[in-house]
Design an enzyme around this catalytic site. Structure first.
Site, PDB file in Angstrom:
ATOM      1  N   GLY A  16       0.738  -1.230  -0.137  1.00 24.94           N
ATOM      2  CA  GLY A  16      -0.136   0.129  -0.024  1.00 24.94           C
ATOM      3  C   GLY A  16       0.816   1.212   0.122  1.00 24.94           C
ATOM      4  O   GLY A  16       0.288   2.417   0.019  1.00 24.94           O
ATOM      5  N   HIS A  17       2.132   1.258   0.205  1.00 18.38           N
ATOM      6  CA  HIS A  17       2.886   2.499   0.153  1.00 18.38           C
ATOM      7  C   HIS A  17       4.169   2.254  -0.863  1.00 18.38           C
ATOM      8  O   HIS A  17       5.255   2.050  -0.609  1.00 18.38           O
ATOM      9  CB  HIS A  17       3.396   2.433   1.535  1.00 18.38           C
ATOM     10  CG  HIS A  17       4.205   3.798   1.819  1.00 18.38           C
ATOM     11  ND1 HIS A  17       5.406   4.277   1.693  1.00 18.38           N
ATOM     12  CD2 HIS A  17       3.726   4.960   2.474  1.00 18.38           C
ATOM     13  CE1 HIS A  17       5.663   5.549   2.066  1.00 18.38           C
ATOM     14  NE2 HIS A  17       4.317   5.900   2.411  1.00 18.38           N
ATOM     15  N   PHE A  18       3.946   2.587  -1.954  1.00 18.19           N
ATOM     16  CA  PHE A  18       2.944   2.811  -2.854  1.00 18.19           C
ATOM     17  C   PHE A  18       2.824   1.657  -3.841  1.00 18.19           C
ATOM     18  O   PHE A  18       3.850   1.323  -4.253  1.00 18.19           O
ATOM     19  CB  PHE A  18       2.994   4.173  -3.461  1.00 18.19           C
ATOM     20  CG  PHE A  18       3.054   5.305  -2.350  1.00 18.19           C
ATOM     21  CD1 PHE A  18       1.802   5.706  -1.628  1.00 18.19           C
ATOM     22  CD2 PHE A  18       4.256   5.929  -1.988  1.00 18.19           C
ATOM     23  CE1 PHE A  18       2.061   6.787  -0.974  1.00 18.19           C
ATOM     24  CE2 PHE A  18       4.136   6.807  -1.157  1.00 18.19           C
ATOM     25  CZ  PHE A  18       3.346   7.291  -0.458  1.00 18.19           C
TER      26      PHE A  18
END
Length: 149
Positions: free
Chosen positions: A52-54
């Protein structure tokens, strides 16, 4: 405590309580009691934060680099006291002068260099630097506090 270098991840886990996915140190490569410690972390695309990052531009979150620096500081304190004692922990107690100078991405190897500046009444103040390829990525003054729980 006789310290044999390098200290690998399985033995780091005997010193600090962190475990996957939060253990951020892979190896301790240098140690001078009450003075300095050098540790490394190999940054892998397989780490959960990169989902999720990223997703299209994986960058290691700065807060995890700071956490790794704090783990290195705590490890310096614990080793300097002769090893971990039952029910005794070093907690992250503060941060000053944090600067983020370059991104850290999968494939990088972070080298953490921490130096004990002061130690009073169970609180250590450390100068901490994280480098990639000899370039400073993050630097900060970190405080760790010893507590018995």
């Amino acid at each position: 405590m006789d310290v044999q270098l390098p200290i690998e991840a399985k033995d780091i886990q005997k010193l600090i309580p962190h475990r996957y996915p939060f253990l951020q140190l892979d190896r301790i490569t240098a140690f001078e009691p009450m003075k300095t410690l050098t540790a490394i972390k190999n940054v892998s695309i397989n780490e959960p934060q990169f989902q999720g990052h990223f997703p299209d531009l994986p960058v290691m979150p700065g807060v995890l680099i700071i956490e790794a620096m704090a783990q290195a500081c705590g490890t310096l304190a614990i080793l300097s006291e002769g090893g971990r004692k039952e029910n005794e922990f070093f907690f992250f107690a503060g941060i000053d002068e944090a600067r983020f100078k370059r991104q850290v991405i999968p494939g990088d190897q972070l080298v953490f260099e921490v130096e004990l500046l002061t130690s009073r009444r169970g609180i250590g103040k450390f100068n901490a630097v994280a480098k990639v390829d000899g370039q400073v990525a993050v630097e900060a003054i970190i405080m760790c506090a010893k507590r018995v729980v």
